[in-house]
Scaffold this motif. Sequence first.
Motif, PDB file in Angstrom:
ATOM      1  N   GLU A  97       0.802  -1.231   0.000  1.00 15.95           N
ATOM      2  CA  GLU A  97       0.000   0.000   0.000  1.00 15.95           C
ATOM      3  C   GLU A  97       0.835   1.282   0.000  1.00 15.95           C
ATOM      4  OE1 GLU A  97      -3.643   2.152   2.491  1.00 15.95           O
ATOM      5  OE2 GLU A  97      -2.399   0.670   3.525  1.00 15.95           O
ATOM      6  N   ARG A  98       1.946   1.303   0.709  1.00 23.72           N
ATOM      7  CA  ARG A  98       2.626   2.570   0.986  1.00 23.72           C
ATOM      8  C   ARG A  98       3.955   2.778   0.251  1.00 23.72           C
ATOM      9  NH1 ARG A  98       0.111   6.391   2.195  1.00 23.72           N
ATOM     10  NH2 ARG A  98       1.795   7.341   3.361  1.00 23.72           N
ATOM     11  N   LEU A  99       4.561   1.704  -0.209  1.00 24.13           N
ATOM     12  CA  LEU A  99       5.889   1.864  -0.811  1.00 24.13           C
ATOM     13  C   LEU A  99       5.796   1.991  -2.324  1.00 24.13           C
ATOM     14  CD1 LEU A  99       7.962  -0.660   1.320  1.00 24.13           C
ATOM     15  CD2 LEU A  99       7.268   1.676   1.838  1.00 24.13           C
ATOM     16  N   PRO A 100       6.674   2.773  -2.932  1.00 22.21           N
ATOM     17  CA  PRO A 100       7.858   3.424  -2.365  1.00 22.21           C
ATOM     18  C   PRO A 100       7.624   4.858  -1.917  1.00 22.21           C
ATOM     19  CG  PRO A 100       7.968   3.560  -4.740  1.00 22.21           C
ATOM     20  CD  PRO A 100       6.681   2.833  -4.407  1.00 22.21           C
ATOM     21  N   ARG A 101       6.403   5.352  -1.952  1.00 16.90           N
ATOM     22  CA  ARG A 101       6.186   6.778  -1.708  1.00 16.90           C
ATOM     23  C   ARG A 101       6.267   7.199  -0.240  1.00 16.90           C
ATOM     24  NH1 ARG A 101       1.406   4.422  -2.602  1.00 16.90           N
ATOM     25  NH2 ARG A 101      -0.370   4.925  -1.281  1.00 16.90           N
ATOM     26  N   PRO A 157       8.842   6.946   2.570  1.00 16.78           N
ATOM     27  CA  PRO A 157      10.192   6.518   2.948  1.00 16.78           C
ATOM     28  C   PRO A 157      10.300   6.049   4.401  1.00 16.78           C
ATOM     29  CG  PRO A 157      10.263   8.657   1.831  1.00 16.78           C
ATOM     30  CD  PRO A 157       8.816   8.336   2.085  1.00 16.78           C
ATOM     31  N   ALA A 158       9.557   6.684   5.315  1.00 19.07           N
ATOM     32  CA  ALA A 158       9.636   6.284   6.724  1.00 19.07           C
ATOM     33  C   ALA A 158       9.116   4.861   6.898  1.00 19.07           C
ATOM     34  CB  ALA A 158       8.864   7.261   7.598  1.00 19.07           C
ATOM     35  N   ALA A 159       7.980   4.567   6.294  1.00 18.32           N
ATOM     36  CA  ALA A 159       7.442   3.206   6.356  1.00 18.32           C
ATOM     37  C   ALA A 159       8.387   2.240   5.648  1.00 18.32           C
ATOM     38  CB  ALA A 159       6.050   3.158   5.734  1.00 18.32           C
ATOM     39  N   GLY A 160       8.994   2.706   4.569  1.00 17.01           N
ATOM     40  CA  GLY A 160       9.945   1.876   3.832  1.00 17.01           C
ATOM     41  C   GLY A 160      11.127   1.456   4.689  1.00 17.01           C
ATOM     42  N   ARG A 161      11.587   2.360   5.547  1.00 16.37           N
ATOM     43  CA  ARG A 161      12.702   2.013   6.430  1.00 16.37           C
ATOM     44  C   ARG A 161      12.286   0.934   7.425  1.00 16.37           C
ATOM     45  NH1 ARG A 161      13.622   7.458   5.642  1.00 16.37           N
ATOM     46  NH2 ARG A 161      12.439   8.120   7.473  1.00 16.37           N
ATOM     47  N   VAL A 162      11.067   1.041   7.961  1.00 16.98           N
ATOM     48  CA  VAL A 162      10.591   0.028   8.912  1.00 16.98           C
ATOM     49  C   VAL A 162      10.418  -1.315   8.211  1.00 16.98           C
ATOM     50  CG1 VAL A 162       8.755  -0.626  10.515  1.00 16.98           C
ATOM     51  CG2 VAL A 162       9.469   1.770  10.370  1.00 16.98           C
ATOM     52  N   VAL A 163       9.785  -1.305   7.036  1.00 22.70           N
ATOM     53  CA  VAL A 163       9.580  -2.539   6.281  1.00 22.70           C
ATOM     54  C   VAL A 163      10.924  -3.160   5.901  1.00 22.70           C
ATOM     55  CG1 VAL A 163       8.725  -3.490   4.086  1.00 22.70           C
ATOM     56  CG2 VAL A 163       7.284  -1.922   5.421  1.00 22.70           C
TER      57      VAL A 163
END
Length: 197
Positions: free
Chosen positions: A112-116, A118-124
């Motif tokens: 749902e959230r990646l790649p737009r 970045p903060a969630a991307g770091r956690v994932v």
Amino acid sequence: MARTREFDTDAAVEAAMQVFWSRGYEATSIQDLVEATGIGRGSLYAAFGSKDGLYEAALARYAERSVGGAAERLDRDGPVRAVLRNLLVGMVEETVTDPARRGCLITNTAVERLPRDPAAGRVVGGALDRLTDAVTAALRRGRARGELPPDADVAALADFLVTTVQGLRVQGKAGADRRRLTTVVDTALRVLDAPPA
């Protein structure tokens, strides 16, 4: 003089995590979070900065719990195939016994959230790296005990198995039953028998 925070931050993150896990980021409104946490909008913003900030905290909570539990399972004594099967079948059970079929919040976030974001991307990314490291360590122990060929590429096997985990989560969320998902687990584990390329 700053006001003392009058709510339990951990409880708020837990409640928000459950809402985001059930509804996803986009479908969750600030009002949903206010109702779930019992905390006013202003207090939520003061504590977490934004909906994104609360989401990141909730996702980090989920990742720590989920990947931490997986790492503990992978660190158990026993043949590597049994340890890996226990982990994967445990994930199947979590999926099929969840009446809401919420799937995995890490996987859901990646879709749902990646790649737009970045903060969630770091956690994932951090969660997937930690899981991959734990699988790699289990495979190395198995290789050292002679359960895998001496030249087995444990890094490639770990990447394959973590990718299998994500596929199981998606298939489970889409409604695949226990038998089908367990067959995927057993098929994936046959890679441990394959001769090196």
